[in-house]
Design a protein around this motif. Sequence first.
Motif, PDB file in Angstrom:
ATOM      1  N   GLY A 196       0.812  -1.212   0.000  1.00  0.00           N
ATOM      2  CA  GLY A 196       0.000   0.000   0.000  1.00  0.00           C
ATOM      3  C   GLY A 196       0.841   1.255   0.000  1.00  0.00           C
ATOM      4  O   GLY A 196       1.890   1.320   0.650  1.00  0.00           O
ATOM      5  N   GLN A 197       0.407   2.264  -0.784  1.00  0.00           N
ATOM      6  CA  GLN A 197       0.957   3.613  -0.739  1.00  0.00           C
ATOM      7  C   GLN A 197       2.481   3.620  -0.879  1.00  0.00           C
ATOM      8  O   GLN A 197       3.193   4.272  -0.125  1.00  0.00           O
ATOM      9  CB  GLN A 197       0.550   4.290   0.574  1.00  0.00           C
ATOM     10  CG  GLN A 197      -0.952   4.370   0.721  1.00  0.00           C
ATOM     11  CD  GLN A 197      -1.382   4.723   2.117  1.00  0.00           C
ATOM     12  OE1 GLN A 197      -0.556   4.824   3.017  1.00  0.00           O
ATOM     13  NE2 GLN A 197      -2.667   4.896   2.309  1.00  0.00           N
ATOM     14  N   SER A 198       2.973   2.893  -1.873  1.00  0.00           N
ATOM     15  CA  SER A 198       4.415   2.777  -2.102  1.00  0.00           C
ATOM     16  C   SER A 198       4.773   3.318  -3.481  1.00  0.00           C
ATOM     17  O   SER A 198       3.913   3.479  -4.355  1.00  0.00           O
ATOM     18  CB  SER A 198       4.861   1.318  -1.963  1.00  0.00           C
ATOM     19  OG  SER A 198       4.671   0.858  -0.641  1.00  0.00           O
ATOM     20  N   ASP A 199       6.044   3.622  -3.659  1.00  0.00           N
ATOM     21  CA  ASP A 199       6.554   4.172  -4.914  1.00  0.00           C
ATOM     22  C   ASP A 199       7.499   3.176  -5.573  1.00  0.00           C
ATOM     23  O   ASP A 199       8.461   2.711  -4.952  1.00  0.00           O
ATOM     24  CB  ASP A 199       7.289   5.492  -4.665  1.00  0.00           C
ATOM     25  CG  ASP A 199       6.331   6.629  -4.362  1.00  0.00           C
ATOM     26  OD1 ASP A 199       5.362   6.799  -5.111  1.00  0.00           O
ATOM     27  OD2 ASP A 199       6.567   7.359  -3.387  1.00  0.00           O
ATOM     28  N   PHE A 200       7.240   2.868  -6.840  1.00  0.00           N
ATOM     29  CA  PHE A 200       8.102   2.018  -7.643  1.00  0.00           C
ATOM     30  C   PHE A 200       8.608   2.880  -8.802  1.00  0.00           C
ATOM     31  O   PHE A 200       7.852   3.178  -9.735  1.00  0.00           O
ATOM     32  CB  PHE A 200       7.324   0.817  -8.167  1.00  0.00           C
ATOM     33  CG  PHE A 200       6.787  -0.089  -7.082  1.00  0.00           C
ATOM     34  CD1 PHE A 200       7.512  -1.201  -6.667  1.00  0.00           C
ATOM     35  CD2 PHE A 200       5.569   0.174  -6.483  1.00  0.00           C
ATOM     36  CE1 PHE A 200       7.026  -2.034  -5.678  1.00  0.00           C
ATOM     37  CE2 PHE A 200       5.071  -0.657  -5.495  1.00  0.00           C
ATOM     38  CZ  PHE A 200       5.801  -1.760  -5.091  1.00  0.00           C
ATOM     39  N   THR A 201       9.847   3.298  -8.740  1.00  0.00           N
ATOM     40  CA  THR A 201      10.391   4.257  -9.705  1.00  0.00           C
ATOM     41  C   THR A 201      11.758   3.795 -10.204  1.00  0.00           C
ATOM     42  O   THR A 201      12.616   3.386  -9.406  1.00  0.00           O
ATOM     43  CB  THR A 201      10.529   5.654  -9.070  1.00  0.00           C
ATOM     44  OG1 THR A 201       9.271   6.032  -8.500  1.00  0.00           O
ATOM     45  CG2 THR A 201      10.931   6.693 -10.101  1.00  0.00           C
ATOM     46  N   ASP A 202      11.927   3.836 -11.543  1.00  0.00           N
ATOM     47  CA  ASP A 202      13.225   3.536 -12.172  1.00  0.00           C
ATOM     48  C   ASP A 202      13.715   2.133 -11.847  1.00  0.00           C
ATOM     49  O   ASP A 202      14.920   1.906 -11.669  1.00  0.00           O
ATOM     50  CB  ASP A 202      14.278   4.570 -11.767  1.00  0.00           C
ATOM     51  CG  ASP A 202      13.952   5.959 -12.292  1.00  0.00           C
ATOM     52  OD1 ASP A 202      13.436   6.048 -13.426  1.00  0.00           O
ATOM     53  OD2 ASP A 202      14.200   6.935 -11.575  1.00  0.00           O
TER      54      ASP A 202
END
Length: 563
Positions: free
Chosen positions: A32-38
């Motif tokens: 939940g409410q997480s960032d997956f970037t690059d």
Amino acid sequence: YASTSFFMMTFSNESKKGAAIRVSSGASLIVGQSDFTDNDSVRGTVFTDGSLEIYQSNFESNHANRDGSAIYGGEFALIESRENLFRNNNGGGDLISLGNYNYNDNNSKYFSNAGSCSSTGFVRGNSVCTGTDATLSPAASPTASPTVSPPKNDENPTLSPMNNLHPTGVVEKLPKDNIHINPGYFNYDLTDEAYGPEAWGKIEATDTDEYNYWKDLQEYLPVSLTENTCNSAKFFNGNRASPVDVRATEDDCKEYHEIRTLDGSVTLQSNNVDLQIRPNMLRISYARREKRQDLEPDVPTVDVPQGWGKFLDVVRVDFICPAEHTLLGEKFDCEIRIYVIQKDGRGVPVITVLAKVGKKHNRGLQEVLDEFQKVWESNDNACQKSNRNLRSSQLGSKFDNETNTRTLVTSNWNPWKFMQQTKSYWFYGYNGGLTEPPCSYFLHWRIMDTPIIISEEQLQQMKQMIMTNRDPNSCKYTSVHNEYASFARPHQDSSRLLVHRCTCTDFIADKARKEVNMKSCKRGTETKWMPNPNDLKPSAKNLIVTSEGEQEEEAFQLPSFVV
């Protein structure tokens, strides 16, 4: 067959299968409410062969050489996606690659993704592309959750509610039709003329949760609980409203020994403990003894100095973030309040420990949060019942048993651990009131002078549980936070408030008394005894002089509270 969850995490990695996360067959994961970037992978930023529930998360600028730049689901995967944002993901494969039909999406947004199936496609078996509007999960009911506001344009989509819960960040307030409103409802939105702090005085006192909690003790309280006194200007009452900025305003410590405690034997897993995720806090509520001489339940007890009576029962422990009190103008991330029951008509002592974020992980606090996490998951699972039934039928009894038998080993946790962590025996004291409606004035605050340390992850876990909790019956959100992720009542007028400060010149620790054969330290030696030897005497501008019960006017005005 493990089962776990991640909240408010950031992932930026490289790997063949699952650059960020890989879920094995039979395992279960909630994100939940997480960032997956690059993230860069061959298959899947998130690669799952098991059960995956992911919500209110951001997938941006991720790359996969073959399949699933965002998510890859294997043949036995069960995936539920809701209110996620997928933007600028690309690669030789596709955005989301599936090996079966068990995928359900609810209210996610897709912008400028590139791959073999175009910007909004899936690959599902034999390289067949299917749009995101397709129903891929048979018999899976939509999740009861707030609808994400549509973006104003494709370039700047609006993120899901509560995507950033850092106390200094700005979060989206939940729409009224997606929150649980009952009689006595209030919130912390300073702009809300119907329910915000300025409107608290309009609430019927007998409709409030605090009235219902304390009403059976009315005969022992010095004020009427049926009267709403949240309008501090109207009910001045000697400046007894709370919270305030705490600092010494009178040179008169009224206590003569440390706060003495007994742990009791009731554990967090006991039937005599009720763990509640409330709209504005986490609460541990203890069962009450009918008579003081009863041996059970053996709850924590305390000897509060100044004639309160020896070893009174603790009735509840509240965890509030951010802290509502400040200390000499300093703000804190949380405060832990330990309420004590007393039936002689004086009121209720509240021993308060302030907490601030540091590098140290607080093991005592984590024991509590692990138990509250189970409550949060239980409430969330109740709102996902049809989807949970689908998972159980697909994955079998091993998965089902695993998710229902996760428990902590019974521990000897008790709330006095927090007071011991301060490594201080000294405190401030003042007479005040409840910090939520009906704001009744019957609390006797004792605020430890030294804060404890918690980790940033623990702070976020507490806020996440409170702000995303749902009523298991209506499946509506219960949180009453404002746009700054705050549950703090603004500071009340304290210009004539009497706050005393106890130091080692008033008493030293019981253990030290026996060792040095002294009851108190000498003035000028405070630094040798106290971890926080500040504010030892009221400054001239803070001092409120009392004579025969009369108070002299004070020249200064304490700063008002800023969320």
